[in-house]
Design a protein around this motif. Structure first.
Motif, mmCIF file in Angstrom:
data_model
loop_
_atom_site.group_PDB
_atom_site.id
_atom_site.type_symbol
_atom_site.label_atom_id
_atom_site.label_comp_id
_atom_site.label_asym_id
_atom_site.label_seq_id
_atom_site.Cartn_x
_atom_site.Cartn_y
_atom_site.Cartn_z
ATOM 1 N N VAL A 1 0.840 -1.207 0.000
ATOM 2 C CA VAL A 1 0.000 0.000 0.000
ATOM 3 C C VAL A 1 0.870 1.251 0.000
ATOM 4 O O VAL A 1 0.621 2.220 -0.728
ATOM 5 C CB VAL A 1 -0.947 -0.018 1.219
ATOM 6 N N SER A 2 1.931 1.239 0.843
ATOM 7 C CA SER A 2 2.834 2.398 0.891
ATOM 8 C C SER A 2 3.506 2.622 -0.462
ATOM 9 O O SER A 2 3.626 3.763 -0.926
ATOM 10 C CB SER A 2 3.883 2.166 1.986
ATOM 11 N N ARG A 3 3.924 1.536 -1.096
ATOM 12 C CA ARG A 3 4.579 1.657 -2.404
ATOM 13 C C ARG A 3 3.611 2.240 -3.448
ATOM 14 O O ARG A 3 3.979 3.075 -4.267
ATOM 15 C CB ARG A 3 5.085 0.279 -2.829
ATOM 16 N N TRP A 4 2.354 1.807 -3.382
ATOM 17 C CA TRP A 4 1.361 2.319 -4.347
ATOM 18 C C TRP A 4 1.028 3.782 -4.082
ATOM 19 O O TRP A 4 0.836 4.559 -5.019
ATOM 20 C CB TRP A 4 0.110 1.459 -4.252
ATOM 21 N N ARG A 5 0.983 4.167 -2.784
ATOM 22 C CA ARG A 5 0.684 5.572 -2.488
ATOM 23 C C ARG A 5 1.806 6.483 -2.973
ATOM 24 O O ARG A 5 1.563 7.603 -3.409
ATOM 25 C CB ARG A 5 0.478 5.755 -0.975
ATOM 26 N N ARG A 6 3.052 5.983 -2.880
ATOM 27 C CA ARG A 6 4.169 6.798 -3.369
ATOM 28 C C ARG A 6 4.251 6.791 -4.891
ATOM 29 O O ARG A 6 4.588 7.812 -5.500
ATOM 30 C CB ARG A 6 5.485 6.267 -2.773
ATOM 31 N N ALA A 7 3.952 5.631 -5.495
ATOM 32 C CA ALA A 7 4.032 5.520 -6.961
ATOM 33 C C ALA A 7 2.805 4.761 -7.447
ATOM 34 O O ALA A 7 2.824 3.532 -7.534
ATOM 35 C CB ALA A 7 5.312 4.798 -7.371
ATOM 36 N N PRO B 1 0.071 1.207 -12.403
ATOM 37 C CA PRO B 1 -0.924 0.126 -12.580
ATOM 38 C C PRO B 1 -0.460 -1.202 -11.982
ATOM 39 O O PRO B 1 -1.269 -1.941 -11.428
ATOM 40 C CB PRO B 1 -1.090 0.038 -14.097
ATOM 41 N N ALA B 2 0.821 -1.513 -12.109
ATOM 42 C CA ALA B 2 1.295 -2.790 -11.577
ATOM 43 C C ALA B 2 1.150 -2.838 -10.054
ATOM 44 O O ALA B 2 0.759 -3.858 -9.480
ATOM 45 C CB ALA B 2 2.763 -3.005 -11.972
ATOM 46 N N ASN B 3 1.481 -1.714 -9.393
ATOM 47 C CA ASN B 3 1.328 -1.674 -7.932
ATOM 48 C C ASN B 3 -0.137 -1.761 -7.536
ATOM 49 O O ASN B 3 -0.492 -2.407 -6.540
ATOM 50 C CB ASN B 3 1.946 -0.390 -7.371
ATOM 51 N N ALA B 4 -0.994 -1.100 -8.299
ATOM 52 C CA ALA B 4 -2.431 -1.160 -7.997
ATOM 53 C C ALA B 4 -2.984 -2.557 -8.234
ATOM 54 O O ALA B 4 -3.896 -3.004 -7.517
ATOM 55 C CB ALA B 4 -3.188 -0.145 -8.846
#
Length: 696
Positions: free
Chosen positions: A111-117, A120-123
């Motif tokens: 979640v932290s990685r997706w909030r920073r970046a 689409p892959a992180n989501a």
């Protein structure tokens, strides 16, 4: 089997039962006394006798009514406690799942990685995890929210909007305390059903990232726990309520009203006498009052542990006590009839006091004997006396009826032994012999095959022996009561308890074992495998492209498809001890105790072919156009050091490893084209890590 008769024959003759010798009239040898001066005493004695009889009847009535009331209240309290336990277990399981999600550091890091970046892959990784909560754990919705309650992400993509106000309040409390929180049962325009919400807070170190908002449809998971009742009652129901300020809110639907759950609010008035209001005011246990229909009801109120909920189980008093009242009125009518007969006899004695005195005394004696016989019959209690010297039972008329022997006949010891049920015979002879040897009391319950119709009946015997040094040392006197109906009621209540326990572990759609039952069986079989050094195998099964099947054919057809697949799996498994369970959504699991990889692979192939043989049409499935399954196989062999350590944590970790390996093998099978079986290997972990969004 030969039966040994011990210590039952050393008794001196004493054959007359207590109900046959103590009521003999005492008549003067000089004839009846002249009543000329005492005739006025007869009416007075009759009036006093009627008053005493009336007092005795009233006392007996109150005692029997209180006994029936305690039995009915106890049964209702038992039902209430079973349902409270089911609801509490449901809440605890849901809170435990939220706590596990809050403790998942890998998910918080994602979640932290997706909030920073927000790539689409992180989501995609987060969406798949949210989709897994919905499909595998039975949640209706799983949403990622920020610390202010803004909706960020769901299983199907990005979201906009805010959580409802009560959920935002719970979110602030959850983040402040750094622990999961429940929002309780709610209604909101966002959902067309009453739901139970949970919040699993997420942190990046000490910085709050937000939370996962889990939504459960109460109609399909919680309310069915309140619907089960042990009999086909027309008025019984269980209500889940909560006090909110000066109102009592009905959290569950009502049986006798069309109001939907959480829409009916009742002003809280402690003096109203309504059981729900009394429960909201702090009353617990058995309650009497008028319910929301204005009907007089018997209720039991209990608090659900770990929540503000109250569970009130109730039934109309008319229905609850109708049978007991009918029996009591019948008994009262019999006693009243006897009282009228006694009064008539007194009048006759008064009118014919001189020349019919002796005959009147005999009539009164007959009436008293008849009253005793009726009282014995109403209570199903008979009296007996046992002569150990002659080995003969002398019994009252009611005892003859209970044993099914002709009136005014005795019963030999051999006849009694032949009547006792074969399964109870040795134990009863042992108890009788011990009581005779120790000159102590006898208390026993056993079964007989009644002589008249060979019908099995339950009896309760209470007997006493005379003083070892007295003239009655060889005499046993006691009572015998037919308790068949009471034993049947106890057995029915026990069957209901067992049915409730079993229902918690059965998936309602497929009638297979559910996730809870599977977890318990895995823990049990792993411990047994540790002790015996045998392997344990697990098959993880997924219906290929089931979401596409649902989208194309509809959810009703999807449910029928899952039921057919479940039946095929349970039929094709075929070995005693194997467990077939619905793991969640379209996933199934098969536990194979004692199976190695080769055996497990053979079973998996048999299951896969059984599903293909169903020939269920799937236009968007694999190349054959039918429903197929993919199977992941994992088998573990406990090591010797695990057996010697005996640490509980080792068994838990290895059982989790079994699930992880079978899951990885399943994803490898799907990656390789579906409709196939894959045995776990190192390449499966790589496949699980690199699996595209369409396979997870």
């Amino acid at each position: 089997m030969p039966v040994t008769i011990r210590n039952l024959g050393r008794i001196s003759p004493s054959t007359r039962p207590p109900d046959a010798h103590y009521m003999q009239p005492s008549i003067s040898p000089n004839g009846p006394a002249a009543p000329s001066r005492a005739w006025w005493l007869l009416p007075l004695m009759a009036v006093l006798g009627c008053l005493a009889l009336g007092w005795g009847v009233r006392t007996a009535w109150q005692e029997r009514e209180q006994r029936y009331r305690h039995v009915i209240e106890g049964s209702l309290a038992a039902i209430n406690q079973l349902q409270v336990g089911s609801v509490a277990a449901w809440r605890q399981r849901r809170m435990g799942e939220a706590a596990s999600l809050a403790d998942d550091r890998l998910f918080a890091a994602a979640v932290s990685r997706w909030r920073r970046a927000p790539a689409p892959a992180n989501a995609a990784v987060l969406r798949e995890r949210l989709r897994g909560l919905v499909e595998h754990l039975g949640y209706t919705g799983a949403y990622l929210v920020d610390p202010q309650g803004q909706l960020l992400l769901g299983p199907d993509g990005s979201l906009q909007g805010q959580m409802p106000a009560p959920a935002r309040e719970s979110l602030r409390a959850s983040l402040a305390l750094a622990q999961p929180a429940g929002t309780g049962l709610q209604r909101d325009a966002s959902f067309a059903f009453p739901y139970f919400g949970l919040l699993a807070p997420l942190y990046d170190g000490s910085q709050p990232l937000g939370a996962v908002w889990l939504v459960v449809d109460a109609r399909t998971t919680l309310y069915p726990l309140l619907a089960t009742w042990p009999s086909s009652s027309h008025t019984a129901e269980s209500l889940l309520v909560e006090r909110q300020g000066d109102f009592v809110v009905f959290l569950s639907p009502l049986r006798h009203r069309s109001d939907e759950a959480l829409t009916l609010r009742m002003p809280w008035r402690p003096d109203s006498g309504e059981p729900v209001a009394l429960a909201a005011g702090g009353s617990r246990g058995t309650l009497y009052g008028r319910d929301y229909r204005g009907k007089q009801v018997l209720a039991t109120a209990s608090a659900v542990p770990g929540s503000n909920w109250l569970l009130v189980s109730k039934i109309d008093t008319d229905e609850a006590f109708i049978e007991a009242q009918r029996r009591e009125w019948l008994a009262l009518g019999l006693v009243a009839s006897l009282a009228l007969l006694l009064l008539g006899g007194a009048v006759v004695l008064w009118r014919w006091r001189a020349w019919r005195r002796e005959r009147t005394l005999k009539d009164r004696l007959e009436h008293n004997m008849r009253w005793l016989e009726t009282a014995q019959r109403a209570a199903s209690v008979g009296y007996f006396a046992y002569d150990a010297g002659k080995r003969v039972f002398t019994m009252s008329a009611m005892a003859n009826v209970i044993f099914g022997v002709p009136a005014d006949t005795g019963l030999t010891l051999r006849q009694w032994i032949d009547m006792v049920h074969a399964d109870d015979r040795e134990e009863m002879l042992q108890k009788h012999g011990d009581a005779m040897a120790q000159r102590g009391p006898l208390r026993a319950q056993y079964r007989i095959l009644r002589a008249s119709d060979r019908q099995m009946r339950w009896l309760e015997v209470r007997a006493e022996y005379g003083d070892a040094n007295g003239p009655e040392r060889s005499r046993m006197t006691g009572t015998v009561q037919d308790i068949t109906e009471r034993r049947q009621a106890e057995e029915q209540l026990e069957r209901y308890r067992a049915a409730l326990e079993a229902q918690i572990r059965i998936d309602p759609l497929t009638q297979l074992a559910n996730r809870l039952a599977l977890d318990e069986q895995v823990a049990f079989e792993w411990e047994r495998a540790l002790r015996g050094g045998t392997p344990l195998a697990l098959l993880m099964i997924d219906v290929d492209r089931f979401k596409a099947f649902n989208d194309h054919y509809g959810h009703v057809a999807g449910d029928r498809c899952l039921q057919s697949v479940a039946l095929a799996l349970s039929t094709a498994t075929g070995r005693a001890g194997d467990v077939v369970a619905r793991y969640g959504g379209e996933e199934f699991a098969v536990l194979l105790p004692g199976a190695g990889e080769d055996q497990a692979w053979a079973v998996a192939e048999r299951l896969r072919e059984a599903v293909r043989a169903l020939g269920i049409e799937h236009a968007r499935g694999c190349e054959d156009g039918i429903v197929t399954i993919s199977v992941g196989v994992a088998s573990l062999q406990p090591a010797g050091r695990e057996v010697t350590t005996g640490a509980p944590r080792v068994g838990v970790d290895m059982a989790h490893a079994l699930f992880r390996q079978a899951d990885a093998a399943l994803y490898r099978a799907k990656q390789c084209g579906r409709d196939q079986t894959m045995v776990y290997g190192p390449e499966c972990d790589i496949a699980l890590h690199d699996a595209p969004d369409s396979l997870l």
